[in-house]
Scaffold this active site. Sequence first.
Site, PDB file in Angstrom:
ATOM      1  N   SER A 237       7.375  -4.728   5.030  1.00 23.06           N
ATOM      2  CA  SER A 237       7.728  -3.442   4.445  1.00 23.06           C
ATOM      3  C   SER A 237       7.499  -3.441   2.948  1.00 23.06           C
ATOM      4  CB  SER A 237       9.187  -3.115   4.742  1.00 23.06           C
ATOM      5  OG  SER A 237      10.034  -3.727   3.792  1.00 23.06           O
ATOM      6  N   LYS A 238       7.118  -2.278   2.473  1.00 21.41           N
ATOM      7  CA  LYS A 238       6.822  -2.107   1.053  1.00 21.41           C
ATOM      8  C   LYS A 238       8.020  -2.490   0.184  1.00 21.41           C
ATOM      9  CE  LYS A 238       5.028   0.099  -2.709  1.00 21.41           C
ATOM     10  NZ  LYS A 238       3.827  -0.225  -3.443  1.00 21.41           N
TER      11      LYS A 238
END
Length: 461
Positions: A237-238
């Site tokens: 995830s970012k």
Amino acid sequence: MSAPRYRIAPSPTGFFHVGGARTALFNWALARREGGTFVLRIEDTDEARDRPEWTQGIIDALAWLGIGADDPTFEGPYFQSANADAHVAAAERLYDAGLAYYCDLTGDEIQARSKESGKPGYGGWSRDRALGPGPGRALRFRVPEGTTVVRDLIRGDVTFDHDAIEDFVLLRGNGRPIFVLANVVDDISMGITHVVRGEEHLPNTPKQQLLWQALGHEPPVWAHVPVLVNESRKKLSKRRDKVALEQYRDEGFVAAAMVNYLMTLGWAPKGDTEIVPWAHVEAEFRLEDVTHSPAFFDIKKLTAFDKEYIKAMDVDEFVAACTPWIPEHVDLSTFRTMAPLLQTRVATLAEAADMVDFLFVDDPTVDEDAWPKAMGADWAPKLLDEVIASFDSVEWAGPVLKDDVERIGGDLGVKPGKAQAPVRMAVTGRSVGPPLYESLEVLGRDETLRRLRAARERIGV
RNA sequence: GCCCCCAUCGUCUAGUGGCCUAGGACACCACCCUUUCAAGGUGGCGGCACGGGUUCGAAUCCCGUUGGGGGUGCCA
């Protein structure tokens, strides 16, 4: 059979995900080998349309990987939003054919009904109410009885019971199409034959397959590749992981290394080495051989690949590759003479210039933490004094300087490895770096002596 | 809750019933080499989640358990 058409459909979010990059590479390898095409379709939204740089970012990232706009295999970019009318038209065709129906329930109402009945989700409330189109009314697909079998090239046949699939929305209350619909309509209109994408899309595939069939087309070949995960086995995830391909590029990772590494996540070339050129990948890669389980994106291993690629470069190639990270004040020809010494030492291209920066500044930046250890020995001042005296007249060549320092050190009872330490610290400001005597040769007699004297002065008596 | 996927060293993987005493790569450790750091060389550590079957024989096939992940919106 006509030439296969592969595609990726990234949503522009301001960066290109490494997982998306791997999927792109998989598609690209296949399209190239099979003489097909690779289509880039941007799943754009209102926000993204106002930010063309996001789309450009994806194109640039692909180009960095070697997936180029100048290759006839490549097609695009296309934009989902440009096809909006066709999406709506397709939905209306389904409504006319009785395969979809309108529903006036709001999200809150659905939730309330679900709570009351004890059954989660939408229960098909408007299926037989024969509602026509109207403001606020969403168009839902009428999921038929039965099962759908998704033939996945990687996972085999996956069966989904329609009971578990809701009558999903095709058009929102405001008339705008939803992702699944848009996706299928675009794939059909672009003649996509192979959909190779992340595993997270597998549960939605029966919906898409149903749509393909309802729209009168044979579904494409599906292949769902395992997701990339972090050290805690969660999807990258970012927020908490370094997932932007651009970031690795900017930090000086070699594109070919990144490509090679990404390909080994879920797939392995035959033989005992994973370092293989792209031509090999293109010839050997098969979806049937892709692993089924999630893979950890390991920066350490990426780094190891990067070092291998940097070592394998020829000098000019290496210098050229480093150029973006080389500051103005660095003399390129001097840098080039040092380059071979750097290639076995740096992990990324960005590190190279920094490693030899002491050659190009007026005074080296001193690593104060390392200074005491290098200069603290009782023999250090004496050694420096004698080195200064000797360097004043000795022939200025690396091997000679080496012999000189080691002879002086030897007289003081110091081993070669230790003897170089004070000299290194005085001249480079650090305790580690490229080979010392080669560096001195490049630096020159006058500057070396100046730095040695300055350091000697700092130690005092 | 429901649905789906997955399960070999710490990590990425090879393995498609006998070639497995489970191979390689990264990481880690040790030694050698050595002007620091690297690079290179040699060696080491370390794994088939568990339980039942099937079979002469199972990492490999089947079932179950456990564990992990993903999906399930008028998000993309």
